[in-house]
Design an enzyme around this catalytic site. Structure first.
Site, PDB file in Angstrom:
ATOM      1  N   ASP A  31       0.828  -1.203   0.000  1.00 35.98           N
ATOM      2  CA  ASP A  31       0.000   0.000   0.000  1.00 35.98           C
ATOM      3  C   ASP A  31       0.862   1.252   0.000  1.00 35.98           C
ATOM      4  OD1 ASP A  31      -2.154  -1.658   0.061  1.00 35.98           O
ATOM      5  OD2 ASP A  31      -2.713  -1.262   2.146  1.00 35.98           O
ATOM      6  N   GLU A  33       3.873   1.653  -1.292  1.00 34.44           N
ATOM      7  CA  GLU A  33       4.431   1.875  -2.634  1.00 34.44           C
ATOM      8  C   GLU A  33       3.358   2.424  -3.578  1.00 34.44           C
ATOM      9  OE1 GLU A  33       7.771  -1.421  -3.524  1.00 34.44           O
ATOM     10  OE2 GLU A  33       5.889  -2.230  -2.736  1.00 34.44           O
ATOM     11  N   PHE A  34       2.140   1.868  -3.467  1.00 34.68           N
ATOM     12  CA  PHE A  34       1.041   2.349  -4.305  1.00 34.68           C
ATOM     13  C   PHE A  34       0.767   3.828  -4.017  1.00 34.68           C
ATOM     14  CE2 PHE A  34      -3.358   3.273  -5.260  1.00 34.68           C
ATOM     15  CZ  PHE A  34      -3.579   2.616  -6.463  1.00 34.68           C
ATOM     16  N   ASP A  35       0.705   4.185  -2.725  1.00 38.11           N
ATOM     17  CA  ASP A  35       0.431   5.575  -2.349  1.00 38.11           C
ATOM     18  C   ASP A  35       1.523   6.503  -2.857  1.00 38.11           C
ATOM     19  OD1 ASP A  35      -1.873   4.769  -1.096  1.00 38.11           O
ATOM     20  OD2 ASP A  35      -0.992   4.719   0.915  1.00 38.11           O
ATOM     21  N   LEU A  81     -36.518  -8.464 -13.174  1.00 41.30           N
ATOM     22  CA  LEU A  81     -36.719  -9.899 -13.348  1.00 41.30           C
ATOM     23  C   LEU A  81     -37.921 -10.367 -12.542  1.00 41.30           C
ATOM     24  CD1 LEU A  81     -33.089 -11.315 -13.050  1.00 41.30           C
ATOM     25  CD2 LEU A  81     -34.381 -10.847 -15.122  1.00 41.30           C
ATOM     26  N   GLU A 111     -26.192 -17.524 -11.672  1.00 44.00           N
ATOM     27  CA  GLU A 111     -25.382 -16.442 -11.101  1.00 44.00           C
ATOM     28  C   GLU A 111     -25.918 -16.054  -9.734  1.00 44.00           C
ATOM     29  OE1 GLU A 111     -25.707 -13.195 -13.833  1.00 44.00           O
ATOM     30  OE2 GLU A 111     -25.483 -14.491 -15.586  1.00 44.00           O
ATOM     31  N   LYS A 113     -27.284 -13.461  -7.086  1.00 47.15           N
ATOM     32  CA  LYS A 113     -28.048 -12.204  -7.170  1.00 47.15           C
ATOM     33  C   LYS A 113     -27.522 -11.264  -6.087  1.00 47.15           C
ATOM     34  CE  LYS A 113     -32.764 -10.397  -7.359  1.00 47.15           C
ATOM     35  NZ  LYS A 113     -32.554  -9.311  -6.395  1.00 47.15           N
ATOM     36  N   ASP A 115     -27.061  -7.980  -3.859  1.00 47.48           N
ATOM     37  CA  ASP A 115     -28.060  -7.058  -3.320  1.00 47.48           C
ATOM     38  C   ASP A 115     -27.487  -5.650  -3.290  1.00 47.48           C
ATOM     39  OD1 ASP A 115     -30.479  -6.335  -2.310  1.00 47.48           O
ATOM     40  OD2 ASP A 115     -30.041  -6.903  -0.247  1.00 47.48           O
ATOM     41  N   ARG A 134     -30.271   2.371 -13.040  1.00 46.06           N
ATOM     42  CA  ARG A 134     -31.435   1.775 -13.705  1.00 46.06           C
ATOM     43  C   ARG A 134     -32.555   2.801 -13.894  1.00 46.06           C
ATOM     44  NH1 ARG A 134     -36.366  -0.405 -12.631  1.00 46.06           N
ATOM     45  NH2 ARG A 134     -36.998  -2.096 -14.004  1.00 46.06           N
ATOM     46  N   TYR A 224     -22.395  -8.467 -14.778  1.00 43.29           N
ATOM     47  CA  TYR A 224     -23.056  -9.730 -15.104  1.00 43.29           C
ATOM     48  C   TYR A 224     -23.784  -9.770 -16.451  1.00 43.29           C
ATOM     49  CZ  TYR A 224     -26.870  -7.085 -12.851  1.00 43.29           C
ATOM     50  OH  TYR A 224     -27.780  -6.128 -12.499  1.00 43.29           O
ATOM     51  N   LYS A 311     -35.271 -16.144  -5.010  1.00 40.06           N
ATOM     52  CA  LYS A 311     -34.882 -15.453  -3.779  1.00 40.06           C
ATOM     53  C   LYS A 311     -34.772 -16.451  -2.641  1.00 40.06           C
ATOM     54  CE  LYS A 311     -34.922 -11.387  -3.634  1.00 40.06           C
ATOM     55  NZ  LYS A 311     -35.986 -10.366  -3.701  1.00 40.06           N
ATOM     56  N   CYS A 406     -48.273  10.711  22.803  1.00 41.73           N
ATOM     57  CA  CYS A 406     -47.046  10.899  22.009  1.00 41.73           C
ATOM     58  C   CYS A 406     -45.835  10.901  22.936  1.00 41.73           C
ATOM     59  CB  CYS A 406     -47.120  12.216  21.235  1.00 41.73           C
ATOM     60  SG  CYS A 406     -45.590  12.611  20.353  1.00 41.73           S
ATOM     61  N   CYS A 409     -44.254  14.743  22.708  1.00 37.14           N
ATOM     62  CA  CYS A 409     -44.923  15.975  23.152  1.00 37.14           C
ATOM     63  C   CYS A 409     -46.089  15.723  24.101  1.00 37.14           C
ATOM     64  CB  CYS A 409     -45.403  16.782  21.947  1.00 37.14           C
ATOM     65  SG  CYS A 409     -46.739  15.980  21.019  1.00 37.14           S
ATOM     66  N   CYS A 424     -49.751  11.133  16.126  1.00 38.33           N
ATOM     67  CA  CYS A 424     -49.781  12.300  16.998  1.00 38.33           C
ATOM     68  C   CYS A 424     -50.365  13.446  16.179  1.00 38.33           C
ATOM     69  CB  CYS A 424     -48.374  12.652  17.479  1.00 38.33           C
ATOM     70  SG  CYS A 424     -48.310  14.253  18.319  1.00 38.33           S
ATOM     71  N   CYS A 430     -44.945  19.328  17.643  1.00 39.78           N
ATOM     72  CA  CYS A 430     -44.280  18.069  18.015  1.00 39.78           C
ATOM     73  C   CYS A 430     -42.906  18.046  17.331  1.00 39.78           C
ATOM     74  CB  CYS A 430     -45.121  16.882  17.576  1.00 39.78           C
ATOM     75  SG  CYS A 430     -44.424  15.277  18.050  1.00 39.78           S
TER      76      CYS A 430
END
Length: 668
Positions: A31, A33-35, A81, A111, A113, A115, A134, A224, A311, A406, A409, A424, A430
């Protein structure tokens, strides 16, 4: 090597190291060296602004410049889908495919799915050109600046990759569990609202107007689906492997199934193994592998016939109920929340769960100290679904009862006829309701005062600067810049954003007021019908019922809101501040559509649906949302809804296409 050559070399090397680290998971350098290489590139780019490149690895850190999202129309609609939780429906899908292909051999690509948030990436000559959400499936938000900060998404492909000059690749932007938990830990320390799940966190992050925030939150992406006129093969699976060779992150879990039994084995394996993944998944996706066969099977109005999502069933855990607290929302709705011993559920630690309303509490027969079953609805929102009565002890605490007043209040709660929630009614004083309405008013879809957020609203409320939304227009720079004026720059930005909100059109102002049941669509319909707040104030419930799509519940809610003296005074104060309270008069182009009631359905080439609605009004026509005997004609574009088509044909309503419509108004 001169500076120009060094910049090009460093960019190439840093792109390669990003790919090795974030996609292949096999870094070649430390990291540190990358930085060091990144700092050198940033210094050289600062010294040579003529070498600016939007796809340089240095853009991964993001920018604090605010981005207003423009919308881009998808070249190929992004359809959703069909979902199922039932293995028998997977079998039915398999048999439908077999029947649709007349018994021809086929393979199913299985594949995971993921989330997250669907994304479309467009590449031109090996360089990321656009990243689009989308949206509504037809068009989405251009989030290219934010996506450039996601290190697993290649900005520039290797020049020898043998990829098409133009292609689109789709996938899912998501937040890994580790990043999600880290983000919520930081928010908890700052006493900020926690994200409910990684998907919400990813969605909120990707829509941030500050790309440096996106960079800090370490989003990831899996791709995908490959699209374009010149994609390599007719095999979906092989195209994904090609995309992987070009530098895209494609899940190693992707697999081909040749039988229904293969699909079931894939489901069974990942239903268990998914708990060991670094990212959230909520099922699997099954796609016919051969693209020519996909085209043969085609689409329904909303979903492809060649794909389905299975699912996973919600995971359940058992834990102890310690307390029930009650939260008050913007509309005054009171929500009971269960506070429990922490328990691991679907990849996150759950300590709180919704109990929804009084009826649910009574059905559950809850006592403090009960062992309760917790599930995540759709693996997102934790909720209590039952009590383990075998574990019920004689040493239980009090029976859980819904409160009468409530918690903020003290006002007695009310429950409206036909509703499950308690409210309420003290909407004028409130605190959570006042702050919630201000947060709603400043939101992007309403007045779009993007320089303010919930934390700032809360602080201004506690300081006495904000008692309602009209107080926004009284705030001065000296009120919020700090005693030493150290926050003058941000204060000026807030004041400018508040001032700009005075240009927001009346329909969004109406939505921003937060009238119960009045969403964006209803607000637009009402504003277009009455044209001004003055006319709306004098409207009866019967008048409101004449507006297309407005029913008795919305009509009565509007009349009740506007007849309240406090609300009427608030509207007057907003009008005095310069907030728009009427729509500009429609410029009439002709009377060619006078007396005609027109339903629009589908998508169009020349104008958007909203533009066509405006054109209809300009030519004297009336927009209506549903087909009836009074409909003059249906203005139909591509992908017209099948139910509308069926109803139009049944009633003998003419169908007019885009060219015919333009001819009618003299614009062919």
């Amino acid at each position: 090597m001169n500076d120009t050559e060094r910049i090009l070399y460093l960019r190439s090397e840093l792109h390669r190291h990003n790919y090795n680290y974030y996609v292949k998971n096999s870094p070649e350098i430390s990291d540190m060296e990358f930085d060091g290489l990144m700092r050198e590139l940033q210094d050289l780019e600062a010294a040579h602004p003529e070498m600016y490149d939007a796809n340089s690895p240095s853009v991964r850190v993001g920018s604090d410049i605010s981005n207003d999202f423009k919308q881009i129309v998808h070249a190929y609609p992004m359809l959703s889908l069909g979902n199922t939780y039932d293995r028998d429906e997977v079998r039915d899908f398999y048999n439908r495919v077999k029947s649709g292909l007349d018994g021809e051999d086929f393979e199913i690509c299985c594949e995971l799915k993921f989330d997250g948030l669907s994304i479309s990436l467009i590449y031109e000559d090996g360089r990321l050109a656009h990243a689009v959400t989308r949206g509504d499936g037809v068009k989405g938000d251009d989030v290219t600046a934010n996506v450039r900060t996601i290190k697993s998404i290649p900005l520039v492909l290797a020049p020898d990759g043998n990829y098409p000059s133009h292609f689109e690749i789709r996938g899912e932007v998501l937040m890994p569990w580790e990043s999600f938990e880290d983000l919520n830990r930081k928010r908890e320390l700052r006493e900020e609202a926690l994200f409910a799940n990684p998907r919400n966190a990813a969605s909120g992050t990707l829509k941030s107007k500050n790309s440096s925030v996106v960079a800090e939150r370490h989003l990831d992406a899996y791709l995908y689906y490959l699209l374009g006129d010149d994609i390599p093969t007719d095999s979906h699976y092989d195209n994904l492997q090609r995309a992987k060779s070009w530098g895209f992150k494609v899940s190693d879990a992707t697999s081909l199934a040749r039988t229904l039994d293969d699909i079931y084995k894939y489901i069974d394996y990942w239903d268990v193994e998914r708990r060991n993944l670094p990212v959230a998944t909520d099922g699997i996706v099954l796609k016919v592998n051969d693209i020519r066969q996909q085209e043969r099977l085609g689409y329904t109005a909303k979903t492809p016939r060649w794909a389905i999502a299975y699912k996973f069933k919600a995971e359940r855990a058992c834990t102890r109920l310690n307390e029930v607290t009650f939260q008050v929302g913007r509309t005054g709705a009171v929500t009971p929340v269960a506070n429990m011993d922490p328990v691991q559920l679907a990849g996150t630690i759950v300590k709180r769960a919704s109990l929804h309303n009084e009826d649910i509490i009574k059905q559950l027969d809850l006592y403090i100290g009960d062992m309760v079953y917790v599930e995540k609805a759709g693996e997102i929102i934790p909720q209590i679904v039952g009590v383990n009565f075998d574990e019920r002890s004689l040493l239980l605490g009090e029976k859980v009862e819904f409160i009468k007043h409530c918690p903020e209040c003290g006002t007695p709660l009310v429950r409206y006829e036909g509703e499950a929630a308690h409210y309420c009614p003290n909407d004028s004083s409130c605190p959570p309701q006042i702050k919630g309405r201000i947060e709603h008013y400043i939101s992007r879809e309403a007045m779009n005062i993007d320089s303010l957020g919930p934390e700032t609203v809360d602080a201004y409320f506690e300081q006495g600067l904000l008692k309602d939304v009209s107080d926004l227009y009284r705030i001065k720079i000296t009120d919020i810049c700090g005693y030493d004026r150290s926050r003058e720059k941000s204060a000026r930005k807030i004041i400018n954003a508040i001032e700009a909100s005075k240009e927001v059109p009346f329909d969004r102002v109406l939505y921003a007021l937060g009238i119960r049941f009045v969403g964006r669509v209803a607000a637009r319909q009402i504003a277009q019908h009455f044209r001004s707040m003055e006319r709306l104030k004098t409207a009866s419930a019967e008048d409101l019922l004449e507006v297309e799509g407005i029913g008795a519940v919305i009509a009565n809610s509007i009349v009740s809101f506007l007849s309240n003296s406090n609300n009427a005074a608030l509207i007057d104060r907003l009008a005095e501040a310069g907030v728009k309270m009427e729509l500009p008069e429609t410029v009439k182009a002709s009377d060619k559509l006078a007396g005609k009631s027109i339903v629009i359905s589908g998508t169009f080439a020349r104008h958007s649906r909203e533009e066509y609605k405006s054109i209809i009004e300009q030519h004297g026509g009336k927009n209506v949302s549903s087909i009836s005997k009074k409909t003059s004609f249906v203005f139909a574009g591509d992908n017209m809804g099948p139910s509308k088509l069926e109803k139009a044909n049944k009633l003998g309503i003419p169908i007019v296409n885009e060219e015919e419509f333009l001819s009618m108004i003299g614009e062919a």
